[in-house]
Design a protein around this motif. Structure first.
Motif, mmCIF file in Angstrom:
data_model
loop_
_atom_site.group_PDB
_atom_site.id
_atom_site.type_symbol
_atom_site.label_atom_id
_atom_site.label_comp_id
_atom_site.label_asym_id
_atom_site.label_seq_id
_atom_site.Cartn_x
_atom_site.Cartn_y
_atom_site.Cartn_z
ATOM 1 N N LEU A 15 0.830 -1.212 0.000
ATOM 2 C CA LEU A 15 0.000 0.000 0.000
ATOM 3 C C LEU A 15 0.862 1.259 0.000
ATOM 4 C CD1 LEU A 15 -2.733 -1.157 2.529
ATOM 5 C CD2 LEU A 15 -3.093 -0.653 0.094
ATOM 6 N N TYR A 16 1.923 1.266 0.800
ATOM 7 C CA TYR A 16 2.786 2.445 0.884
ATOM 8 C C TYR A 16 3.558 2.671 -0.414
ATOM 9 C CZ TYR A 16 3.470 5.773 4.629
ATOM 10 O OH TYR A 16 3.373 6.875 5.426
ATOM 11 N N VAL A 17 4.038 1.581 -1.021
ATOM 12 C CA VAL A 17 4.744 1.704 -2.303
ATOM 13 C C VAL A 17 3.790 2.245 -3.365
ATOM 14 C CG1 VAL A 17 5.839 0.393 -4.182
ATOM 15 C CG2 VAL A 17 6.528 -0.011 -1.809
ATOM 16 N N ALA A 18 2.567 1.738 -3.397
ATOM 17 C CA ALA A 18 1.560 2.243 -4.345
ATOM 18 C C ALA A 18 1.272 3.718 -4.084
ATOM 19 C CB ALA A 18 0.278 1.421 -4.244
ATOM 20 N N VAL A 63 -4.873 19.494 -15.970
ATOM 21 C CA VAL A 63 -4.106 18.285 -16.242
ATOM 22 C C VAL A 63 -5.068 17.094 -16.282
ATOM 23 C CG1 VAL A 63 -2.292 16.744 -15.380
ATOM 24 C CG2 VAL A 63 -2.048 19.235 -15.145
ATOM 25 N N CYS A 64 -5.041 16.366 -17.386
ATOM 26 C CA CYS A 64 -5.940 15.212 -17.583
ATOM 27 C C CYS A 64 -5.171 13.967 -17.995
ATOM 28 C CB CYS A 64 -6.991 15.531 -18.648
ATOM 29 S SG CYS A 64 -7.972 16.981 -18.305
ATOM 30 N N SER A 65 -3.871 13.944 -17.767
ATOM 31 C CA SER A 65 -3.037 12.818 -18.198
ATOM 32 C C SER A 65 -2.525 12.047 -16.988
ATOM 33 C CB SER A 65 -1.865 13.332 -19.038
ATOM 34 O OG SER A 65 -1.136 14.296 -18.309
ATOM 35 N N GLY A 66 -1.899 10.897 -17.258
ATOM 36 C CA GLY A 66 -1.390 10.061 -16.172
ATOM 37 C C GLY A 66 -2.541 9.614 -15.287
ATOM 38 N N PRO A 67 -2.351 9.643 -13.961
ATOM 39 C CA PRO A 67 -3.439 9.216 -13.075
ATOM 40 C C PRO A 67 -4.675 10.117 -13.182
ATOM 41 C CG PRO A 67 -1.571 10.042 -11.800
ATOM 42 C CD PRO A 67 -1.144 9.991 -13.220
ATOM 43 N N TYR A 68 -4.471 11.338 -13.648
ATOM 44 C CA TYR A 68 -5.594 12.278 -13.803
ATOM 45 C C TYR A 68 -6.529 11.888 -14.942
ATOM 46 C CZ TYR A 68 -3.301 15.282 -10.444
ATOM 47 O OH TYR A 68 -2.726 15.768 -9.295
ATOM 48 N N PRO A 110 -5.890 12.263 -7.620
ATOM 49 C CA PRO A 110 -5.019 11.132 -7.272
ATOM 50 C C PRO A 110 -4.106 11.403 -6.078
ATOM 51 C CG PRO A 110 -4.303 12.139 -9.321
ATOM 52 C CD PRO A 110 -5.615 12.764 -8.959
ATOM 53 N N MET A 111 -3.854 12.681 -5.768
ATOM 54 C CA MET A 111 -3.029 12.941 -4.590
ATOM 55 C C MET A 111 -3.772 12.514 -3.323
ATOM 56 S SD MET A 111 -0.496 16.093 -3.804
ATOM 57 C CE MET A 111 -0.077 16.147 -5.515
ATOM 58 N N ARG A 160 4.209 10.413 -6.587
ATOM 59 C CA ARG A 160 5.239 10.893 -7.533
ATOM 60 C C ARG A 160 4.622 11.219 -8.886
ATOM 61 N NH1 ARG A 160 9.474 13.195 -9.362
ATOM 62 N NH2 ARG A 160 10.976 12.053 -10.590
ATOM 63 N N ARG A 161 3.767 10.335 -9.401
ATOM 64 C CA ARG A 161 3.129 10.567 -10.692
ATOM 65 C C ARG A 161 2.293 11.843 -10.691
ATOM 66 N NH1 ARG A 161 1.967 6.813 -14.596
ATOM 67 N NH2 ARG A 161 1.448 8.734 -15.699
ATOM 68 N N THR A 162 1.565 12.089 -9.603
ATOM 69 C CA THR A 162 0.733 13.302 -9.556
ATOM 70 C C THR A 162 1.602 14.548 -9.613
ATOM 71 O OG1 THR A 162 0.652 13.317 -7.128
ATOM 72 C CG2 THR A 162 -1.141 12.215 -8.274
ATOM 73 N N HIS A 163 2.698 14.544 -8.888
ATOM 74 C CA HIS A 163 3.588 15.709 -8.912
ATOM 75 C C HIS A 163 4.189 15.907 -10.305
ATOM 76 C CE1 HIS A 163 3.176 15.638 -4.583
ATOM 77 N NE2 HIS A 163 3.803 16.801 -4.525
ATOM 78 N N LYS A 164 4.609 14.807 -10.932
ATOM 79 C CA LYS A 164 5.192 14.913 -12.283
ATOM 80 C C LYS A 164 4.166 15.437 -13.280
ATOM 81 C CE LYS A 164 8.734 13.419 -13.714
ATOM 82 N NZ LYS A 164 9.948 14.139 -14.081
ATOM 83 N N GLU A 165 2.944 14.935 -13.212
ATOM 84 C CA GLU A 165 1.908 15.377 -14.144
ATOM 85 C C GLU A 165 1.526 16.836 -13.902
ATOM 86 O OE1 GLU A 165 0.782 13.786 -16.791
ATOM 87 O OE2 GLU A 165 1.939 11.989 -16.334
#
Length: 197
Positions: free
Chosen positions: A87-90, A119-124, A130-131, A96-101
């Motif tokens: 869970l923590y790794v996920a 922003v609508c890419s990656g997890p978005y 997603p944060m 990280r992905r949210t910050h990058k996007e």
């Protein structure tokens, strides 16, 4: 020397918090350089952020450092530490992905920055927040990693307070700024759990 399940859980929790800080720090530094064009910070938001900090960092940090409150301890199990680690790794991967996007659009508070983009890419692409998903996973991971009822529930409670005090205000701000574009985005995505909620 062997490490107990409880000790392993605590070590993994500490490493997760360090990873959280390492991920966030460069984005926080960069964000300070950009002009804010709309600011909706409030006391309610401050309460939400403080609750998340207390539940996901301060209370478990005190527990890891001192063992307090010992009366709420329960036996740690290797399987629980394994689940908590996953869970923590996920959580850190999504964080990280949210910050990058988000890049230059990121802010710790309810702010719109100069040249802000939706922003609508990656997890978005699947969820609008997603944060918050990463914070929920951190809270769940903490509950499995740290074998203490008070500390385990503190993370989930801190997340819940932040989420319920802030997400509606955040979406109103985005609707106000982006208008129909954000409404269409809301129609095709969920809030924090893909395909469900």
């Amino acid at each position: 020397m062997t490490v107990s399940a409880a000790g392993a859980g605590q070590i993994i929790w500490v490493l997760g918090v360090v990873a959280w800080y390492v991920i966030r720090y460069p984005f926080a530094r960069r964000a300070k350089r950009l002009r804010v064009v709309q600011d909706q910070r409030s006391k309610i938001e401050t309460i939400g952020l403080a609750a998340a900090l207390l539940g996901l960092a301060v209370v478990p940090g005190i527990y890891v450092a001192t063992g307090i409150p010992r009366m709420a301890d329960y036996p740690a199990h290797a399987w629980a530490v394994g689940v908590g680690t996953i869970l923590y790794v996920a959580a850190m991967w999504i964080f990280r992905r949210t910050h990058k996007e988000l890049g230059k659009n990121w802010s710790i508070t309810l702010e719109i920055r100069e040249k802000h983009q939706l922003v609508c890419s990656g997890p978005y692409a699947l969820i609008r927040h997603p944060m918050y998903t990463s914070f929920l996973l951190m809270g769940l991971g903490q509950a499995f990693l740290l074998s203490n009822w008070v500390v385990g529930l503190a993370g989930l409670l801190g997340f819940a307070i932040l989420y319920f005090l802030r997400v509606d205000r955040e979406e109103r701000m985005m609707l106000q700024y982006f208008g129909p574009e954000y409404r269409a985005y809301m129609d095709r995505t969920k809030r924090i759990i893909p395909y469900l909620y």
